[in-house]
Design an enzyme around this catalytic site. Structure first.
Site, short mmCIF file in Angstrom:
data_model
loop_
_atom_site.label_atom_id
_atom_site.label_comp_id
_atom_site.label_asym_id
_atom_site.label_seq_id
_atom_site.Cartn_x
_atom_site.Cartn_y
_atom_site.Cartn_z
N ASN A 9 6.52 -3.43 4.98
CA ASN A 9 7.53 -3.99 5.50
C ASN A 9 7.38 -5.31 6.29
O ASN A 9 7.23 -5.22 7.51
CB ASN A 9 8.50 -2.88 6.12
CG ASN A 9 9.73 -3.42 6.63
OD1 ASN A 9 10.21 -4.73 6.42
ND2 ASN A 9 10.28 -2.71 7.57
N HIS A 95 16.87 1.28 7.33
CA HIS A 95 15.80 1.07 8.46
C HIS A 95 16.33 1.21 9.80
O HIS A 95 17.68 0.66 9.96
CB HIS A 95 15.06 -0.15 8.07
CG HIS A 95 13.82 -0.54 9.23
ND1 HIS A 95 13.90 -0.77 10.48
CD2 HIS A 95 12.48 -0.34 8.94
CE1 HIS A 95 13.00 -0.69 11.14
NE2 HIS A 95 11.73 -0.33 9.97
N GLU A 167 10.89 7.87 9.91
CA GLU A 167 10.21 6.90 11.00
C GLU A 167 10.94 7.25 12.36
O GLU A 167 12.10 6.69 12.62
CB GLU A 167 10.52 5.36 10.72
CG GLU A 167 10.16 4.98 9.35
CD GLU A 167 10.03 3.56 9.18
OE1 GLU A 167 8.84 2.97 8.91
OE2 GLU A 167 11.06 2.77 9.41
N SER A 211 4.23 2.75 13.60
CA SER A 211 2.97 2.36 14.23
C SER A 211 1.81 2.81 13.31
O SER A 211 0.67 3.38 13.82
CB SER A 211 2.80 2.84 15.69
OG SER A 211 3.49 1.98 16.37
P1 PGA Z 1 5.53 -0.62 12.58
O1 PGA Z 1 6.89 -0.66 11.82
O2 PGA Z 1 4.42 -0.01 11.68
O3 PGA Z 1 5.24 -1.91 13.09
O4 PGA Z 1 5.57 0.49 13.86
C1 PGA Z 1 7.23 0.27 10.81
C2 PGA Z 1 8.49 -0.12 10.47
O5 PGA Z 1 9.29 -0.47 11.06
O6 PGA Z 1 8.65 0.31 9.16
#
Ligand code: PGA
Length: 256
Positions: A9, A95, A167, A211
């Protein structure tokens, strides 16, 4: 179970020329894994078409980060699933940045899910709890509410075109990923809920997001309930993203 899915993403990063340069680099790095893993890039809408063309024939797929539910009309600034149909493979909805910054509701996501499926897009629905909800022990309640509302009234065949991205919001962009055990247990709960919704729930992939890095991907991917990753920050770095995809490929090819 279909092969694992790793989606990058890009959020609101890169100019069009930068995005195309990164796509070329990714093609080089991802080439060896395109068979074992379903790899999807989610660039900003302005470069979606160009990136889709750059990826043609590579086995790497493209998806949109968001779309509205109507086919067309007076919705300034939006794109529709019918505009994506036929050349864009995936559509991410729900999201947490869309929910929190742009006020998207579970009911709207239900409409978006149905609209995307109507246009034969492969859908990724993101769900997850805030830090306060997590600390109050409300994760299961929140994720259950998000899922039930978004999945309400779907046809049974939807299961074959749906992935869920779990998430936890406290893990997004913070460098503080959920532990593999924690993610796996919430995703087990999601798996059970899906089994109550779809006869064919085994078709639905459940991805972890928040992350994900090349360093933590192997331990996340080996969890039995984790079937891929939704990657933000690390997807902007071609080599690191390729190592995450490699971790998913490795689990896929290692016999249990
Ligand atoms: P990140 O974002 O890997 O930077 O934590 C994940 C996401 O928002 O889909």
């Amino acid at each position: 179970m279909p092969k694992p899915l790793v989606a990058g993403n890009w959020k609101m990063h890169f100019t069009v020329p930068e995005g195309l340069r990164v796509t070329e680099e990714l093609l080089h790095h991802l080439h060896p894994y395109a068979q074992a893993v379903e790899v999807v890039l989610l660039p900003p809408a302005i470069m979606l078409w160009e990136v889709a063309h750059a990826l043609q024939g590579s086995g790497i797929l493209v998806g949109a980060q968001n779309a509205w539910w109507a086919d067309q009309g007076p919705f300034t600034g939006e794109i529709s699933p019918s505009m994506l149909a036929g050349w864009c493979h995936y559509l991410l909805i729900g999201h947490s940045e869309r929910r929190q910054l742009f006020g998207e509701t579970d009911e709207e996501l239900n409409r978006k899910l149905k609209a995307g499926l109507k246009h034969h897009l492969e859908m990724i629905l993101a769900v997850g709890e805030t830090l306060e909800e997590h600390d109050a022990g409300r994760t299961e309640e929140v994720v259950t509410r998000q899922l039930r509302a978004a999945l309400f009234g779907l046809e049974p065949a939807a299961a074959g075109h749906l992935s869920i991205a779990y998430e936890p919001i406290w893990a997004i962009g913070t460098g503080r990923a959920a532990t593999p055990d924690y993610a796996n247990s919430v995703m087990g709960m999601i798996r059970e809920l899906l089994a109550g919704e779809f006869a064919d729930a085994g078709q639905v992939r459940i991805l972890y997001g928040g992350s994900v890095t090349a360093a933590n991907a192997p331990s996340l991917m080996e969890q039995p309930n984790i079937h891929g990753a939704l990657v933000g920050g690390a997807s902007l770095k071609p080599e690191e993203f390729a190592r995450i995809v490699q971790a998913a490929a490795k689990v896929q090819t290692t016999p249990a």
